[in-house]
Write an enzyme that holds these catalytic residues in place. Structure first.
Site, short mmCIF file in Angstrom:
data_model
loop_
_atom_site.label_atom_id
_atom_site.label_comp_id
_atom_site.label_asym_id
_atom_site.label_seq_id
_atom_site.Cartn_x
_atom_site.Cartn_y
_atom_site.Cartn_z
N CYS A 43 0.64 -1.06 0.21
CA CYS A 43 -0.07 -0.12 0.05
C CYS A 43 0.58 0.79 -0.13
O CYS A 43 0.66 2.09 -0.87
CB CYS A 43 -1.10 -0.04 1.42
SG CYS A 43 -1.98 1.38 1.26
N CYS A 48 -1.74 1.61 -3.34
CA CYS A 48 -2.54 3.11 -2.86
C CYS A 48 -2.07 4.57 -2.63
O CYS A 48 -2.71 5.14 -3.85
CB CYS A 48 -3.50 2.43 -1.81
SG CYS A 48 -3.55 1.04 -0.93
N LYS A 51 -0.10 5.50 -6.34
CA LYS A 51 -1.11 6.17 -6.80
C LYS A 51 -1.59 6.81 -7.11
O LYS A 51 -1.80 7.82 -8.13
CB LYS A 51 -1.95 4.30 -7.19
CG LYS A 51 -2.72 4.36 -7.76
CD LYS A 51 -4.45 4.88 -7.48
CE LYS A 51 -4.56 4.43 -5.92
NZ LYS A 51 -5.66 3.04 -5.81
N TYR A 180 -9.34 -3.30 -10.30
CA TYR A 180 -8.87 -1.45 -10.55
C TYR A 180 -7.65 -0.97 -10.81
O TYR A 180 -7.06 -0.21 -10.82
CB TYR A 180 -8.24 -2.07 -8.70
CG TYR A 180 -10.08 -2.44 -7.80
CD1 TYR A 180 -10.06 -1.27 -7.08
CD2 TYR A 180 -10.24 -3.74 -7.21
CE1 TYR A 180 -11.17 -1.59 -6.16
CE2 TYR A 180 -11.76 -3.29 -6.21
CZ TYR A 180 -12.04 -2.73 -5.61
OH TYR A 180 -12.25 -2.76 -4.68
N GLU A 184 -7.60 2.10 -12.60
CA GLU A 184 -6.81 3.42 -12.20
C GLU A 184 -5.07 4.18 -13.56
O GLU A 184 -5.16 4.82 -13.35
CB GLU A 184 -6.35 2.61 -10.94
CG GLU A 184 -7.46 2.75 -10.30
CD GLU A 184 -7.36 2.75 -8.61
OE1 GLU A 184 -7.59 2.66 -7.95
OE2 GLU A 184 -5.76 2.12 -8.23
N HIS A 439 -26.61 21.91 0.74
CA HIS A 439 -26.70 22.66 -0.21
C HIS A 439 -26.01 23.71 -0.88
O HIS A 439 -25.27 24.43 -0.24
CB HIS A 439 -28.02 23.26 -0.76
CG HIS A 439 -28.68 23.98 -1.91
ND1 HIS A 439 -28.07 22.82 -3.30
CD2 HIS A 439 -28.35 24.87 -2.40
CE1 HIS A 439 -28.99 23.78 -4.44
NE2 HIS A 439 -28.47 24.81 -4.41
N GLU A 444 -25.86 16.01 -2.38
CA GLU A 444 -27.09 16.19 -1.24
C GLU A 444 -27.91 15.32 -2.70
O GLU A 444 -29.23 14.87 -2.35
CB GLU A 444 -27.55 17.41 -1.98
CG GLU A 444 -27.87 18.12 -3.52
CD GLU A 444 -27.84 19.80 -3.19
OE1 GLU A 444 -28.89 19.55 -2.49
OE2 GLU A 444 -27.14 20.37 -3.89
P1 NDP Z 1 -8.66 -7.61 -10.18
O1 NDP Z 1 -8.76 -8.64 -9.62
O2 NDP Z 1 -9.46 -6.05 -9.89
O3 NDP Z 1 -8.88 -7.48 -11.40
C1 NDP Z 1 -7.94 -8.43 -13.07
C2 NDP Z 1 -8.28 -8.60 -13.71
O4 NDP Z 1 -7.35 -8.84 -14.21
C3 NDP Z 1 -10.44 -8.66 -14.15
O5 NDP Z 1 -10.21 -7.43 -14.70
C4 NDP Z 1 -9.92 -10.07 -15.26
O6 NDP Z 1 -10.93 -10.20 -15.64
C5 NDP Z 1 -8.40 -10.19 -15.74
N1 NDP Z 1 -8.11 -10.44 -15.21
C6 NDP Z 1 -7.39 -11.99 -14.75
N2 NDP Z 1 -6.84 -13.22 -15.45
C7 NDP Z 1 -6.79 -12.53 -16.48
C8 NDP Z 1 -6.09 -13.19 -17.55
N3 NDP Z 1 -5.67 -14.58 -16.96
N4 NDP Z 1 -5.81 -13.12 -19.16
C9 NDP Z 1 -5.97 -11.85 -19.31
N5 NDP Z 1 -7.18 -11.07 -18.07
C10 NDP Z 1 -6.99 -11.45 -16.94
O7 NDP Z 1 -6.94 -7.15 -10.15
P2 NDP Z 1 -6.56 -6.01 -9.91
O8 NDP Z 1 -4.82 -6.74 -9.91
O9 NDP Z 1 -6.32 -5.39 -10.82
O10 NDP Z 1 -6.03 -5.45 -8.40
C11 NDP Z 1 -5.10 -6.60 -7.49
C12 NDP Z 1 -6.28 -6.44 -6.20
O11 NDP Z 1 -5.72 -5.45 -5.62
C13 NDP Z 1 -7.77 -5.30 -6.53
O12 NDP Z 1 -8.73 -7.06 -6.77
C14 NDP Z 1 -8.32 -4.68 -5.49
O13 NDP Z 1 -8.56 -5.70 -4.13
C15 NDP Z 1 -6.65 -4.21 -4.82
N6 NDP Z 1 -6.30 -3.23 -4.90
C16 NDP Z 1 -7.52 -2.05 -4.74
C17 NDP Z 1 -7.20 -0.07 -5.34
C18 NDP Z 1 -8.38 0.15 -4.58
O14 NDP Z 1 -8.75 -0.32 -3.83
N7 NDP Z 1 -8.74 1.18 -5.39
C19 NDP Z 1 -6.41 -0.19 -6.56
C20 NDP Z 1 -5.80 -1.35 -6.83
C21 NDP Z 1 -5.64 -2.38 -6.21
P3 NDP Z 1 -11.99 -10.73 -15.09
O15 NDP Z 1 -13.18 -9.42 -14.86
O16 NDP Z 1 -12.57 -11.21 -15.75
O17 NDP Z 1 -11.58 -11.66 -13.90
#
Ligand code: NDP
Length: 463
Positions: A43, A48, A51, A180, A184, A439, A444
């Site tokens: 983080c 986080c 980022k 995410y 982002e 307001h 709101e």
């Molecule tokens: P996520 O789980 O959010 O997203 C992973 C993405 O990769 C999904 O769209 C998934 O598709 C896709 N995917 C998975 N496997 C493959 C593959 N083999 N080939 C192609 N695409 C694939 O993970 P992130 O890596 O974005 O982030 C990890 C975690 O970190 C998040 O789950 C979140 O909990 C945390 N995080 C939180 C943030 C915040 O609070 N703002 C910011 C960044 C990270 P599908 O949808 O089809 O499964």
């Protein structure tokens, strides 16, 4: 427990591990903690915090453009990536030092070393060539970006870890994933002037969110100039003689870019730590299996945060740490509550959300009321920016309980934090209606949507 060197030894100095170490030490427990990389964990060091700093950096071009409508003339701006990276590094070094200082200040002992479990009560610190004993052991080693070994040319790709420190800002980038991190970073790179293409395997980005927000964000990102290709994955990545990369994606298109970033999820850090030797049970993805109190199958060994792959969010790891302290050191067994977690995606515009998406609510409840408002935020009236804000409440028609609140627009993350309280408390739409508006604000709208926009009865939309 005088027979052990420590009452508690924590492996991993991220948000969860540091919180547990600091609070246990403040209770007067003898605490040691080992971190092999940098205190603060994902983080603070490469997640986080940096980022969000990059998000701020990437928003300036829009602020400069919006200023004209308010009477400002902004001279042509220029951007220096090395300055941003250096300033970000300074800030995370400051936070890193605070994290370590806080543990020490509470009376804990910090180690800069990789730690291996030798026995349920014995930890070997490789960097120090030291073996210590502890009554309780907490594993909080987090996770890392999921690699993609099946992708030919994956060795040419970067992950979020590297994205924070690339030497030169690429002219063009392809980002794979629709979660995410992918969303982002697509917005960050685009805002910084990089030609950005997002490639996602599913039908719509951000699969775990409300469809209304997903579609509207997708459209808004495309309007800004971010290219989004759904139903596609990369099939190979090749380095060209000029050092750039060619990426073949589904459908036969080859994208030529300077960087390919993979953001396809994160996996737990459980390898080469002696877990198997001690007999700790691991799940399918290599995550440590824990009971509802975060205890592993070994009585005195606990695990919290991303290494357990329950919900991969910093505040969740911190909450699990506090529950662990109650359970292990205060005689008050407390299970973390993973229900109704507010969350934000720092896309541009931002998403803030808590509770059930419409699709999920419809599956679980036979009568759903949807309150929906889509409007141009006041800020964009004079700026002329053609961007809509979206607010949506998902309400159970029978009990009037607000099941979900979903926002797309400026400060949505801040609003989600506050909406987390009434939703956690189980408040009803009537409670929202009785609340006076502030307001003029965008928020709101949340207390002035008196009539449902539509209902969904037994899965059928009724307007
Ligand atoms: P996520 O789980 O959010 O997203 C992973 C993405 O990769 C999904 O769209 C998934 O598709 C896709 N995917 C998975 N496997 C493959 C593959 N083999 N080939 C192609 N695409 C694939 O993970 P992130 O890596 O974005 O982030 C990890 C975690 O970190 C998040 O789950 C979140 O909990 C945390 N995080 C939180 C943030 C915040 O609070 N703002 C910011 C960044 C990270 P599908 O949808 O089809 O499964």
């Amino acid at each position: 427990m005088a027979g052990y060197d420590y009452d508690l030894f924590v492996i991993g100095g991220g948000s969860g591990g540091v919180r547990a170490a600091r609070v246990a030490a403040a209770l007067g427990k003898r605490v040691g903690i080992a971190e092999e990389y940098r205190y603060g964990g994902t983080c603070v060091i490469r997640g986080c915090v940096p980022k969000k700093l990059f998000v701020y950096a990437s928003q300036f071009p829009e602020h400069f453009a919006d200023a004209a409508g308010y009477g400002w003339t902004v001279p042509e701006a220029s951007f220096d990536w090395p300055t941003l990276v250096a300033n970000k590094d300074r800030e995370i070094a400051r936070l890193e030092a605070i994290y370590e200082k806080n543990v020490k200040g509470a009376g804990g002992e910090t180690f800069h070393s990789r730690a291996m479990l030798v026995d349920p009560h014995v930890v070997h610190l490789l960097g120090e060539d030291l073996t210590v004993t502890a009554n309780q052991i907490l594993i909080a080693t987090g996770g890392r970006p999921a690699p993609h070994p099946a992708l030919p040319g994956h060795e040419h790709c970067i992950f979020s870890n590297e994205a924070f420190d690339i030497k030169r800002l690429p002219k063009a980038i392809m980002i794979e994933g629709g979660g995410y991190i992918a969303v982002e970073f697509a917005n960050i790179f685009h805002g910084l002037g990089v030609d950005t293409t997002l490639v996602y395997r599913g039908k719509e980005i951000l699969s775990r969110f409300d469809m209304d927000l997903r579609r509207t964000l997708h459209e808004t990102m495309e309007k800004k100039g971010i290219k989004i290709v759904c139903h596609a994955v990369s099939e190979w990545v090749r380095k060209r003689p000029d050092g750039r990369l060619d990426a073949l994606i589904t459908g036969g298109r080859v994208l030529t870019v300077d960087q390919v970033m993979l953001a396809i999820g994160r996996i737990p850090n459980t390898e080469n730590m002696g877990l198997e030797g001690v007999g700790i049970e691991l799940g399918k993805t290599g995550a440590i299996v824990v009971d509802k109190y975060s205890r592993t199958n070994i009585d005195n060994i606990w695990a919290i945060g991303d290494v357990t792959n329950r919900v991969q969010l910093t505040p969740v790891a911190i909450h699990e740490a506090m529950c662990f302290i109650e359970t292990a050191f205060k005689g008050n067994p407390t299970a973390p509550d993973h229900g109704t977690i507010p969350t934000a995606v720092f896309s541009q515009p931002e998403i803030g959300t808590v509770g059930l998406a419409e699709d999920e609510a419809v599956k679980r409840f036979s009568d759903i009321e949807i309150y929906r408002a889509s409007f141009r935020p006041m800020r964009h009236t004079l700026s002329g920016r053609d961007e809509k804000m979206l607010m949506k409440l998902v309400v159970d028609g029978a009990s009037k309980r607000v099941l979900g609140a979903h926002i797309l627009g400026p400060d949505a993350g801040e609003m989600a934090q506050l909406l987390g309280i009434p939703l956690k408390a189980g408040l009803t739409k009537d409670d929202f209606d009785r609340t006076m508006a502030v307001h003029p604000t965008a928020a709101e709208e949340l207390v002035t949507m008196y009539k449902p926009t539509y209902r969904v009865k037994d899965g059928q939309r009724v307007d």
